[in-house]
Motif scaffolding. Structure first.
Motif, short mmCIF file in Angstrom:
data_model
loop_
_atom_site.label_atom_id
_atom_site.label_comp_id
_atom_site.label_asym_id
_atom_site.label_seq_id
_atom_site.Cartn_x
_atom_site.Cartn_y
_atom_site.Cartn_z
N GLY A 19 1.73 10.07 -8.35
CA GLY A 19 1.96 8.83 -9.09
C GLY A 19 3.42 8.47 -9.27
N ALA A 20 4.31 9.17 -8.56
CA ALA A 20 5.75 8.92 -8.73
C ALA A 20 6.13 7.51 -8.32
CB ALA A 20 6.57 9.94 -7.92
N GLU A 21 5.43 6.95 -7.34
CA GLU A 21 5.77 5.59 -6.90
C GLU A 21 5.40 4.57 -7.97
OE1 GLU A 21 1.46 5.20 -5.68
OE2 GLU A 21 2.86 6.68 -6.46
N GLY A 39 0.83 -1.20 0.00
CA GLY A 39 0.00 0.00 0.00
C GLY A 39 0.86 1.25 0.00
N THR A 40 0.53 2.20 -0.85
CA THR A 40 1.34 3.41 -1.00
C THR A 40 0.49 4.67 -0.87
OG1 THR A 40 1.04 3.62 -3.39
CG2 THR A 40 2.83 2.19 -2.63
N SER A 41 1.17 5.81 -0.77
CA SER A 41 0.53 7.12 -0.93
C SER A 41 1.10 7.69 -2.22
CB SER A 41 0.87 8.03 0.25
OG SER A 41 0.49 9.37 -0.04
N HIS A 42 0.25 8.24 -3.06
CA HIS A 42 0.69 8.65 -4.39
C HIS A 42 1.56 9.91 -4.40
CE1 HIS A 42 -1.79 5.47 -5.75
NE2 HIS A 42 -2.94 6.09 -5.60
N LYS A 81 7.15 10.56 -0.34
CA LYS A 81 8.51 10.14 -0.64
C LYS A 81 8.78 8.75 -0.07
CE LYS A 81 10.62 14.74 -0.95
NZ LYS A 81 11.64 15.68 -0.39
N GLN A 82 8.17 8.46 1.07
CA GLN A 82 8.34 7.15 1.69
C GLN A 82 7.95 6.03 0.73
OE1 GLN A 82 5.71 6.43 4.98
NE2 GLN A 82 6.43 4.35 5.30
N SER A 83 6.90 6.26 -0.04
CA SER A 83 6.41 5.22 -0.95
C SER A 83 7.41 4.90 -2.06
CB SER A 83 5.07 5.64 -1.56
OG SER A 83 4.05 5.64 -0.58
N LEU A 84 8.18 5.88 -2.48
CA LEU A 84 9.20 5.63 -3.50
C LEU A 84 10.21 4.62 -2.98
CD1 LEU A 84 9.94 9.25 -4.79
CD2 LEU A 84 8.20 7.66 -5.57
#
Length: 230
Positions: A98-100, A19-22, A25-28
């Motif tokens: 949407g970077a992740e 699960g990510t946040s769009h 930075k953590q999600s990257l």
């Protein structure tokens, strides 16, 4: 285990839900780590073909004025406001929306890992949104978007990180109450679509390690749906 990282060990294969946040930075970093350490055979993404092309070619407008007749006025307005708000927040934290997902696509291509797009086509979602959204919800949404973007009040969590389960449940609960039709179309219905497509992907690829990257708000229900189906 990292939050919003669910590893489902099934009879046919192993599925990891991340699960990510769009705009976090953590999600990257989480995406890179999941791919580097998990070594998936297939990467499934919360994208459709149109949204993938928009990520790869950001100069192209996602939803154009001529699309209004196809997706409906309310769906078109939602797309414009949502995109504007997301870009505004992304600029604030220094991460493009949407970077992740784009990171996952680039790593998949670099490592020659097949990609599966499991989300519902955006035009279908927006058309469903236009039909389901009440005018009361529409006016409340417009107000909340502008109030949220221009408000000086700090959010309950750091936008650079994926929110905790407690914060996410609170946010989801608020959306369910204030925007029941929005939640049904944008979350519940898409959860079923993505879970069904993941199930088909799992059945077609026995013994494969599959990494599914979706928004953190989809993880819990998708896990429940998959356990119910398999």
């Amino acid at each position: 285990m990292r939050k919003y990282l669910k590893i489902l060990r099934l009879e046919c294969c192993m599925l990891t839900l991340l699960g990510t946040s769009h705009i976090a930075k953590q999600s990257l970093n989480e995406v890179r780590k999941a791919i580097e350490e998990g070594k998936p055979d297939i990467i499934a993404l919360e994208l459709d073909r149109g949204r993938l092309e928009s990520l790869l070619n950001p100069q192209k407008q996602k939803i154009r004025l001529r699309d209004m007749a196809r997706v409906g006025i309310k769906g078109w307005m939602f797309a414009q406001l949502g995109s504007w708000a997301e870009k505004k927040l992304g600029k604030h934290v220094g991460v493009a929306p949407g970077a992740e997902m784009l990171t996952a696509v680039r790593l998949a291509r670099e490592k020659k890992i097949p990609i599966a797009l499991i989300d519902q086509e955006i035009s279908i979602t927006l058309k469903r949104f236009s039909k389901a959204l009440t005018w009361k919800e529409k006016f409340r949404f417009v107000w909340d978007v502008f109030a949220g973007v221009f408000s000086r009040k700090k959010p309950d969590f750091d936008l650079r990180t994926v929110p905790t389960q407690q914060v996410l449940e609170k946010l989801i609960g608020q959306v369910k109450v204030s925007y029941p039709n929005v939640y049904r179309v944008l979350v519940t219905e898409r959860n079923h679509v993505m879970a069904n497509r993941l199930y088909s992907l799992l059945r077609a690829n026995p013994e494969k390690r599959i990494l599914a990257i979706v928004g953190a708000g989809h993880v819990e229900e998708m896990e429940r749906l998959l356990h119910k189906t398999i």
